[in-house]
Design a protein around this motif. Structure first.
Motif, PDB file in Angstrom:
ATOM      1  N   SER A 320       0.829  -1.207   0.000  1.00 22.26           N
ATOM      2  CA  SER A 320       0.000   0.000   0.000  1.00 22.26           C
ATOM      3  C   SER A 320       0.857   1.248   0.000  1.00 22.26           C
ATOM      4  CB  SER A 320      -0.916   0.030   1.235  1.00 22.26           C
ATOM      5  OG  SER A 320      -1.849  -1.016   1.215  1.00 22.26           O
ATOM      6  N   ILE A 321       1.882   1.258   0.870  1.00 25.08           N
ATOM      7  CA  ILE A 321       2.649   2.484   1.085  1.00 25.08           C
ATOM      8  C   ILE A 321       4.156   2.276   0.990  1.00 25.08           C
ATOM      9  CG2 ILE A 321       0.922   3.723   2.433  1.00 25.08           C
ATOM     10  CD1 ILE A 321       2.274   2.581   4.953  1.00 25.08           C
ATOM     11  N   GLU A 322       4.591   1.100   0.577  1.00 34.66           N
ATOM     12  CA  GLU A 322       6.031   0.864   0.441  1.00 34.66           C
ATOM     13  C   GLU A 322       6.620   1.819  -0.596  1.00 34.66           C
ATOM     14  OE1 GLU A 322       4.414  -2.824   2.243  1.00 34.66           O
ATOM     15  OE2 GLU A 322       3.747  -1.362   0.770  1.00 34.66           O
ATOM     16  N   PRO A 323       7.839   2.338  -0.378  1.00 31.08           N
ATOM     17  CA  PRO A 323       8.487   3.157  -1.406  1.00 31.08           C
ATOM     18  C   PRO A 323       8.504   2.411  -2.740  1.00 31.08           C
ATOM     19  CG  PRO A 323       9.689   3.340   0.649  1.00 31.08           C
ATOM     20  CD  PRO A 323       8.643   2.278   0.859  1.00 31.08           C
ATOM     21  N   TRP A 324       8.055   3.050  -3.786  1.00 26.58           N
ATOM     22  CA  TRP A 324       7.719   2.395  -5.050  1.00 26.58           C
ATOM     23  C   TRP A 324       8.856   1.564  -5.626  1.00 26.58           C
ATOM     24  CZ3 TRP A 324       3.373   1.320  -7.500  1.00 26.58           C
ATOM     25  CH2 TRP A 324       3.441   0.908  -8.840  1.00 26.58           C
ATOM     26  N   ASN A 325      10.037   2.111  -5.684  1.00 25.13           N
ATOM     27  CA  ASN A 325      11.165   1.429  -6.329  1.00 25.13           C
ATOM     28  C   ASN A 325      11.926   0.504  -5.386  1.00 25.13           C
ATOM     29  OD1 ASN A 325      10.978   2.776  -8.988  1.00 25.13           O
ATOM     30  ND2 ASN A 325      11.458   4.616  -7.800  1.00 25.13           N
ATOM     31  N   SER A 326      11.529   0.474  -4.127  1.00 28.40           N
ATOM     32  CA  SER A 326      12.227  -0.362  -3.138  1.00 28.40           C
ATOM     33  C   SER A 326      11.260  -1.234  -2.357  1.00 28.40           C
ATOM     34  CB  SER A 326      13.027   0.527  -2.171  1.00 28.40           C
ATOM     35  OG  SER A 326      14.087   1.188  -2.830  1.00 28.40           O
ATOM     36  N   LYS A 327      10.206  -1.669  -3.023  1.00 27.25           N
ATOM     37  CA  LYS A 327       9.195  -2.483  -2.330  1.00 27.25           C
ATOM     38  C   LYS A 327       9.806  -3.736  -1.712  1.00 27.25           C
ATOM     39  CE  LYS A 327       5.406  -1.191  -5.459  1.00 27.25           C
ATOM     40  NZ  LYS A 327       4.466  -1.717  -6.471  1.00 27.25           N
ATOM     41  N   VAL A 328      10.687  -4.393  -2.465  1.00 27.40           N
ATOM     42  CA  VAL A 328      11.228  -5.669  -1.990  1.00 27.40           C
ATOM     43  C   VAL A 328      12.165  -5.488  -0.796  1.00 27.40           C
ATOM     44  CG1 VAL A 328      11.013  -6.794  -4.234  1.00 27.40           C
ATOM     45  CG2 VAL A 328      13.132  -5.598  -3.668  1.00 27.40           C
ATOM     46  N   LEU A 329      12.653  -4.274  -0.588  1.00 25.86           N
ATOM     47  CA  LEU A 329      13.560  -4.017   0.531  1.00 25.86           C
ATOM     48  C   LEU A 329      12.807  -3.581   1.788  1.00 25.86           C
ATOM     49  CD1 LEU A 329      16.425  -2.081  -1.308  1.00 25.86           C
ATOM     50  CD2 LEU A 329      16.519  -4.439  -0.453  1.00 25.86           C
ATOM     51  N   SER A 330      11.567  -3.164   1.611  1.00 23.98           N
ATOM     52  CA  SER A 330      10.789  -2.682   2.744  1.00 23.98           C
ATOM     53  C   SER A 330      10.496  -3.824   3.718  1.00 23.98           C
ATOM     54  CB  SER A 330       9.482  -2.056   2.261  1.00 23.98           C
ATOM     55  OG  SER A 330       9.749  -0.936   1.436  1.00 23.98           O
ATOM     56  N   ILE A 331      10.352  -3.465   4.988  1.00 22.40           N
ATOM     57  CA  ILE A 331      10.194  -4.485   6.029  1.00 22.40           C
ATOM     58  C   ILE A 331       8.964  -4.178   6.875  1.00 22.40           C
ATOM     59  CG2 ILE A 331      11.210  -5.495   8.099  1.00 22.40           C
ATOM     60  CD1 ILE A 331      13.958  -4.897   6.909  1.00 22.40           C
ATOM     61  N   ARG A 332       8.143  -5.182   7.062  1.00 22.57           N
ATOM     62  CA  ARG A 332       7.014  -5.092   7.985  1.00 22.57           C
ATOM     63  C   ARG A 332       6.864  -6.441   8.674  1.00 22.57           C
ATOM     64  NH1 ARG A 332       1.852  -3.356   6.230  1.00 22.57           N
ATOM     65  NH2 ARG A 332       2.575  -2.152   4.445  1.00 22.57           N
ATOM     66  N   GLU A 333       6.213  -6.438   9.801  1.00 26.34           N
ATOM     67  CA  GLU A 333       6.017  -7.669  10.575  1.00 26.34           C
ATOM     68  C   GLU A 333       4.523  -8.012  10.606  1.00 26.34           C
ATOM     69  OE1 GLU A 333       7.719 -10.849  12.720  1.00 26.34           O
ATOM     70  OE2 GLU A 333       8.706  -9.177  11.688  1.00 26.34           O
TER      71      GLU A 333
END
Length: 374
Positions: A320-333
């Motif tokens: 929904s809100i992950e930085p567009w070009n770095s979605k795969v690097l974003s972290i959530r639990e």
């Protein structure tokens, strides 16, 4: 007045992060209507308490919403910042708008934005320019947060980049909807800010692409990864790599940044509260990586082409809100109470578990992925 001087009016209510997520839609307007002027109408938030928070953070800026300057002249020709949406403010805005020959208007909304909110925006746009065609409001909306699960299951609750782009599907003359790989932000700091960043790095003996930016701040507490985790992460980086760390943020983040800097003062620079939005953007263009809480700084780094590890709370659904070009690097639990869709505070008795449960090692794993990239 000639066609070349006609104006497209765009409404976007947004602080830094949400403004950046609307920039691909501004890019599409500029690309598809190159002979039109683009006039942006904006306000940091429709909620006064939220506006007050944003204004407090950027009180020292010479520009009311400084991030909009990054979009000039590539995406917008002119912008007007509203202090509020009172009748007096809208009446003054109507007088200003009357000086333009309006071609059409675009309301830029988040995906499945509530019907009541979009109705208010439609009425506002009709008030300031009664006979202007309005696009951007016809997509499926929500009644309240209770039907978010249904909307997600139906594939309607998409990444926030898509909400503002929906105007393309509403126009009589069809314009191609961009593929994910075609999404562009087209923001850039000024030449003055670029020179400042270059000089700062030289004076601080920091080499391009050999420093990492930390963004430990956030407007709301429940969007903050624990400070002790940032401290531990900084300690690990300083011990195991040659990268220097630059901490960016607002004046409210200064004390946090000082606590992090205390780990290794020779390798960590605290610029929290010292840089403008443009200067921060110029530094991000030269950084190896940005690591920080979900928010405007993460999206700004991503828009500048910097790899970004965004530490994301369980407020909204994934993607929904992950930085567009770095979605795969974003972290959530994944936690049982997510998504809560509470943008103001955490109401769970186990406070902030969606952020507290994200381990330092999990973030470090993604850091190593970026470091190993050529």
């Amino acid at each position: 007045m000639t066609d070349r001087e006609k104006t497209i009016v765009v409404w976007r209510s947004a602080a830094l992060g949400d403004f950046i997520l609307a920039c691909p839609a501004l890019y599409e307007i500029r690309k598809n209507f190159p002979d039109r002027r683009v006039l942006l109408l904006t306000i940091s938030s429709g909620d006064k308490k939220q506006r007050d928070k944003v204004e407090k953070i950027y009180a020292s800026s010479t520009v009311i919403l400084p991030w909009v300057e990054l979009a000039k002249p590539a995406l917008v020709d002119e912008y007007i910042v509203l202090q509020d949406t009172s009748l007096a403010s809208l009446s003054n805005l109507k007088k200003e708008i009357s000086k333009h020959e309006i071609d059409f208007s675009v309301i830029m909304l988040d995906p499945c934005a509530p019907y009541l909110g979009r109705l208010k925006k439609i009425l506002m746009m009709k008030f300031i320019s009664p006979f202007t065609k309005i696009y951007g409001w016809r997509s499926r909306g929500s009644l309240n947060s209770n039907n978010k699960k249904q909307l997600k299951t139906q594939g309607l609750l998409k990444h926030h980049v898509h909400g503002p782009l929906t105007f393309l599907n509403e126009m009589e003359t069809k314009h191609p909807y961009p593929r994910d790989s075609e999404v562009k932000f087209q923001l850039s700091p000024s030449e003055e800010d670029e020179i400042w960043a270059k000089n700062y790095l030289v004076e601080s003996d920091v080499v391009n692409d050999e420093f990492i930016i930390f963004g430990p701040g956030a407007i709301h507490d429940h969007k903050m990864w624990p400070l002790e985790n940032f401290i531990r992460l900084a300690s690990m980086l300083c011990q195991d790599s040659n990268y220097k760390i630059i901490i960016l943020g607002t004046k409210q983040d200064y004390s946090k940044a000082e606590s992090i800097k205390g780990i290794a003062p020779s390798k960590i620079c605290n610029l929290a509260g010292s840089t403008s939005i443009g200067q921060s953007a110029a530094l991000m263009k030269k950084a190896k990586l940005f690591i920080g809480n979900d928010g405007g700084a993460a999206h700004l780094a991503d828009a500048m082409g910097c790899k970004c590890i965004s530490i994301i709370p369980g407020i909204e659904y994934p993607d929904s809100i992950e930085p567009w070009n770095s979605k795969v690097l974003s972290i959530r639990e994944e936690v049982y109470c997510a998504p809560c869709y509470n943008f103001i505070a955490c109401e769970n008795k186990e406070k902030f578990i969606c952020m507290k449960d994200i381990s330092v090692n999990k973030v470090m794993k993604n850091i190593n992925i970026v470091i190993e990239m050529k």
